[in-house]
Design a protein around this motif. Structure first.
Motif, PDB file in Angstrom:
ATOM      1  N   ALA A  58       0.976  -1.212   0.010  1.00  0.00           N
ATOM      2  CA  ALA A  58       0.269  -0.002  -0.147  1.00  0.00           C
ATOM      3  C   ALA A  58       0.795   1.128   0.161  1.00  0.00           C
ATOM      4  O   ALA A  58       0.606   2.153  -0.789  1.00  0.00           O
ATOM      5  CB  ALA A  58      -1.035  -0.039   1.130  1.00  0.00           C
ATOM      6  N   LEU A  59       1.948   1.170   0.940  1.00  0.00           N
ATOM      7  CA  LEU A  59       2.950   2.480   0.689  1.00  0.00           C
ATOM      8  C   LEU A  59       3.371   2.440  -0.845  1.00  0.00           C
ATOM      9  O   LEU A  59       3.731   3.803  -1.132  1.00  0.00           O
ATOM     10  CB  LEU A  59       3.918   2.216   2.009  1.00  0.00           C
ATOM     11  CG  LEU A  59       5.022   3.215   1.847  1.00  0.00           C
ATOM     12  CD1 LEU A  59       4.388   4.590   2.084  1.00  0.00           C
ATOM     13  CD2 LEU A  59       6.171   2.821   3.071  1.00  0.00           C
ATOM     14  N   ILE A  60       3.953   1.330  -1.298  1.00  0.00           N
ATOM     15  CA  ILE A  60       4.436   1.590  -2.579  1.00  0.00           C
ATOM     16  C   ILE A  60       3.421   2.257  -3.747  1.00  0.00           C
ATOM     17  O   ILE A  60       3.896   3.120  -4.422  1.00  0.00           O
ATOM     18  CB  ILE A  60       4.876   0.196  -3.180  1.00  0.00           C
ATOM     19  CG1 ILE A  60       6.297  -0.355  -2.348  1.00  0.00           C
ATOM     20  CG2 ILE A  60       5.469   0.091  -4.710  1.00  0.00           C
ATOM     21  CD1 ILE A  60       6.258  -1.605  -2.508  1.00  0.00           C
ATOM     22  N   ARG A  66       2.076   9.357  -6.199  1.00  0.00           N
ATOM     23  CA  ARG A  66       2.756  10.780  -6.002  1.00  0.00           C
ATOM     24  C   ARG A  66       3.449  11.009  -7.065  1.00  0.00           C
ATOM     25  O   ARG A  66       4.199  12.192  -7.038  1.00  0.00           O
ATOM     26  CB  ARG A  66       3.200  10.854  -4.753  1.00  0.00           C
ATOM     27  CG  ARG A  66       2.357  10.561  -3.346  1.00  0.00           C
ATOM     28  CD  ARG A  66       1.335  11.751  -3.164  1.00  0.00           C
ATOM     29  NE  ARG A  66       0.282  11.720  -4.061  1.00  0.00           N
ATOM     30  CZ  ARG A  66      -0.840  11.042  -3.863  1.00  0.00           C
ATOM     31  NH1 ARG A  66      -0.941  10.099  -2.921  1.00  0.00           N
ATOM     32  NH2 ARG A  66      -1.795  10.924  -4.616  1.00  0.00           N
ATOM     33  N   GLY A  67       3.700  10.110  -7.956  1.00  0.00           N
ATOM     34  CA  GLY A  67       4.578  10.445  -9.181  1.00  0.00           C
ATOM     35  C   GLY A  67       6.150   9.999  -9.134  1.00  0.00           C
ATOM     36  O   GLY A  67       6.948  10.250  -9.846  1.00  0.00           O
ATOM     37  N   MET A  68       6.293   9.351  -7.916  1.00  0.00           N
ATOM     38  CA  MET A  68       7.862   8.729  -7.653  1.00  0.00           C
ATOM     39  C   MET A  68       8.100   7.738  -8.602  1.00  0.00           C
ATOM     40  O   MET A  68       7.249   6.850  -8.999  1.00  0.00           O
ATOM     41  CB  MET A  68       7.822   8.169  -6.387  1.00  0.00           C
ATOM     42  CG  MET A  68       7.878   9.520  -5.199  1.00  0.00           C
ATOM     43  SD  MET A  68       8.082   8.898  -3.310  1.00  0.00           S
ATOM     44  CE  MET A  68       9.911   8.442  -3.626  1.00  0.00           C
ATOM     45  N   THR A  69       9.522   7.787  -9.198  1.00  0.00           N
ATOM     46  CA  THR A  69       9.988   6.516 -10.046  1.00  0.00           C
ATOM     47  C   THR A  69      10.210   5.359  -9.153  1.00  0.00           C
ATOM     48  O   THR A  69      10.493   5.350  -8.331  1.00  0.00           O
ATOM     49  CB  THR A  69      11.283   6.933 -10.742  1.00  0.00           C
ATOM     50  OG1 THR A  69      12.394   7.224  -9.725  1.00  0.00           O
ATOM     51  CG2 THR A  69      10.914   8.300 -11.759  1.00  0.00           C
ATOM     52  N   ARG A  75      14.896   4.126  -3.183  1.00  0.00           N
ATOM     53  CA  ARG A  75      15.791   4.798  -2.225  1.00  0.00           C
ATOM     54  C   ARG A  75      14.777   5.006  -0.866  1.00  0.00           C
ATOM     55  O   ARG A  75      15.695   5.210   0.232  1.00  0.00           O
ATOM     56  CB  ARG A  75      16.267   6.168  -2.843  1.00  0.00           C
ATOM     57  CG  ARG A  75      17.229   5.889  -4.048  1.00  0.00           C
ATOM     58  CD  ARG A  75      17.966   7.204  -4.445  1.00  0.00           C
ATOM     59  NE  ARG A  75      16.691   8.131  -4.842  1.00  0.00           N
ATOM     60  CZ  ARG A  75      16.795   8.103  -6.211  1.00  0.00           C
ATOM     61  NH1 ARG A  75      17.317   7.596  -6.987  1.00  0.00           N
ATOM     62  NH2 ARG A  75      15.600   9.084  -6.840  1.00  0.00           N
ATOM     63  N   TYR A  76      13.627   5.712  -1.034  1.00  0.00           N
ATOM     64  CA  TYR A  76      12.879   5.853   0.144  1.00  0.00           C
ATOM     65  C   TYR A  76      12.661   4.758   1.004  1.00  0.00           C
ATOM     66  O   TYR A  76      12.676   4.892   2.256  1.00  0.00           O
ATOM     67  CB  TYR A  76      11.228   6.278  -0.562  1.00  0.00           C
ATOM     68  CG  TYR A  76      10.428   6.456   0.319  1.00  0.00           C
ATOM     69  CD1 TYR A  76      10.163   7.913   0.793  1.00  0.00           C
ATOM     70  CD2 TYR A  76       9.689   5.908   1.364  1.00  0.00           C
ATOM     71  CE1 TYR A  76       9.251   8.450   2.097  1.00  0.00           C
ATOM     72  CE2 TYR A  76       8.733   6.234   2.313  1.00  0.00           C
ATOM     73  CZ  TYR A  76       8.563   7.737   2.606  1.00  0.00           C
ATOM     74  OH  TYR A  76       7.721   7.816   3.510  1.00  0.00           O
ATOM     75  N   LEU A  77      12.365   3.397   0.406  1.00  0.00           N
ATOM     76  CA  LEU A  77      12.043   2.351   1.367  1.00  0.00           C
ATOM     77  C   LEU A  77      13.609   1.986   1.872  1.00  0.00           C
ATOM     78  O   LEU A  77      13.505   1.264   3.124  1.00  0.00           O
ATOM     79  CB  LEU A  77      11.542   1.219   0.478  1.00  0.00           C
ATOM     80  CG  LEU A  77      10.124   1.392   0.138  1.00  0.00           C
ATOM     81  CD1 LEU A  77       9.611   0.114  -0.783  1.00  0.00           C
ATOM     82  CD2 LEU A  77       9.079   1.864   1.107  1.00  0.00           C
ATOM     83  N   HIS A  92       3.710   5.861   7.555  1.00  0.00           N
ATOM     84  CA  HIS A  92       4.271   6.712   6.647  1.00  0.00           C
ATOM     85  C   HIS A  92       3.454   6.786   5.255  1.00  0.00           C
ATOM     86  O   HIS A  92       3.657   7.886   4.687  1.00  0.00           O
ATOM     87  CB  HIS A  92       5.591   5.478   6.129  1.00  0.00           C
ATOM     88  CG  HIS A  92       6.939   5.582   7.059  1.00  0.00           C
ATOM     89  ND1 HIS A  92       7.702   6.644   7.074  1.00  0.00           N
ATOM     90  CD2 HIS A  92       7.022   4.994   8.326  1.00  0.00           C
ATOM     91  CE1 HIS A  92       8.867   6.670   7.808  1.00  0.00           C
ATOM     92  NE2 HIS A  92       8.385   5.668   8.679  1.00  0.00           N
ATOM     93  N   ARG A  93       2.635   5.821   5.068  1.00  0.00           N
ATOM     94  CA  ARG A  93       1.785   5.766   3.833  1.00  0.00           C
ATOM     95  C   ARG A  93       0.794   7.134   4.228  1.00  0.00           C
ATOM     96  O   ARG A  93       0.523   7.765   3.228  1.00  0.00           O
ATOM     97  CB  ARG A  93       0.875   4.819   3.844  1.00  0.00           C
ATOM     98  CG  ARG A  93      -0.043   4.769   2.524  1.00  0.00           C
ATOM     99  CD  ARG A  93      -0.911   3.546   2.546  1.00  0.00           C
ATOM    100  NE  ARG A  93      -2.067   3.801   3.326  1.00  0.00           N
ATOM    101  CZ  ARG A  93      -2.848   2.830   3.400  1.00  0.00           C
ATOM    102  NH1 ARG A  93      -2.807   1.635   3.072  1.00  0.00           N
ATOM    103  NH2 ARG A  93      -3.968   2.977   4.237  1.00  0.00           N
ATOM    104  N   ALA A  94       0.397   7.314   5.413  1.00  0.00           N
ATOM    105  CA  ALA A  94      -0.479   8.521   5.665  1.00  0.00           C
ATOM    106  C   ALA A  94       0.147   9.808   5.343  1.00  0.00           C
ATOM    107  O   ALA A  94      -0.332  10.917   4.916  1.00  0.00           O
ATOM    108  CB  ALA A  94      -1.221   8.436   7.332  1.00  0.00           C
ATOM    109  N   VAL A  95       1.522   9.906   5.690  1.00  0.00           N
ATOM    110  CA  VAL A  95       2.363  11.123   5.749  1.00  0.00           C
ATOM    111  C   VAL A  95       2.400  11.381   4.315  1.00  0.00           C
ATOM    112  O   VAL A  95       2.379  12.487   3.537  1.00  0.00           O
ATOM    113  CB  VAL A  95       3.710  10.862   6.410  1.00  0.00           C
ATOM    114  CG1 VAL A  95       4.509  12.170   5.877  1.00  0.00           C
ATOM    115  CG2 VAL A  95       3.529  10.857   7.989  1.00  0.00           C
TER     116      VAL A  95
END
Length: 255
Positions: A58-60, A66-69, A75-77, A92-95
């Motif tokens: 769900a976070l991915i 949000r447009g992230m590649t 890198r985020y994870l 984290h997903r809520a943020v």
């Protein structure tokens, strides 16, 4: 769905993909890229996934919206602790979700089921409507129904369907959260407005964009900790509604 020896529910890869609203191929791809931890291998070499895998998917998905590649998501994870719980991942997903404005779309019932990650019963759709997660929008030309829904709210609403509370309790909790969050937003907005009173409009917009995710994360974190403390005190105290034991002097003397 099966359960582990500890009683935790586990999912096969097909069940995980269906719940997350992705394909089995996508789950396997994320696993090879290291975005998902490996499953627990059970009997007959069948891999089993837990709630943390579902929360990470769900976070991915939120990061993708949000447009992230894919490289940026990696890198985020990679910056997150590897043993984050389901609740930490949801935080984290809520943020991440707070970075985007509300986007309401009209979808068919079939699309609603797909986005929910599972077929919804009529009763479940009624409960989502009662929570204002979905709004029925009659589509006369198609001879069916359309539903207006916000993707972020839908994911939250579907998760609430599995919470063992009555719809009335969920609605009461929603009302309490709205009232207190709006009060906190007003107070914080006033503080920030006073802090930038002498700045120009461009500086104000820049500061607002920078502070928004930080403020949301602070609110979520402090609320999560406060709620954990309240629940711990309630459990340790045996529940607020339990009658207190009578004082020593008030107890009836034996005959």
């Amino acid at each position: 769905m099966t359960t582990t020896d500890a009683g935790e529910p586990t999912l096969t890869i097909d069940e995980l993909a269906a719940r997350a609203g992705v394909t089995v191929r996508t789950v396997r791809f994320y696993g090879t890229k290291g975005l998902l931890p490996p499953p627990v291998i059970g009997a007959r070499r069948v891999g089993h996934y837990g709630r943390e895998h579902l929360a990470r998917l769900a976070l991915i998905e939120e990061l993708q919206q949000r447009g992230m590649t894919l490289a940026a998501i990696e890198r985020y994870l990679a910056q997150l602790p590897p043993d984050l719980s389901e609740h930490d991942l949801a935080l984290h997903r809520a943020v991440v979700a707070s970075w985007a404005p509300e986007t309401v779309e009209s979808v068919t019932r079939g699309e609603l089921d797909r986005r929910a990650g599972r077929p919804l019963t009529d009763e479940e759709v009624d409960r989502l409507a009662a929570m204002d997660v979905v709004v029925r929008d009659a589509d006369v030309s198609a001879g069916g129904d359309l539903y207006r829904v916000d993707a972020g709210l839908l994911r939250l609403g579907v998760e609430l369907l599995d919470v063992p509370f009555s719809p009335e309790t969920v609605l009461a909790a929603r009302t309490a959260l709205l009232e207190h969050s709006r009060a906190a937003a007003r107070d914080l907005s006033r503080l920030l407005r006073d802090a930038v009173a002498e700045s120009g409009a461009r500086d104000v917009r820049s500061l607002s964009a920078h502070m928004h995710p930080l403020v949301v994360q602070a609110l979520l974190t402090t609320f999560q900790r406060s709620l954990r403390e309240e629940i711990r005190e309630w459990i340790d105290g045996g529940g607020e509604d339990e009658p207190a034991a009578p004082a020593e002097d008030d107890r009836a003397a034996p005959d």
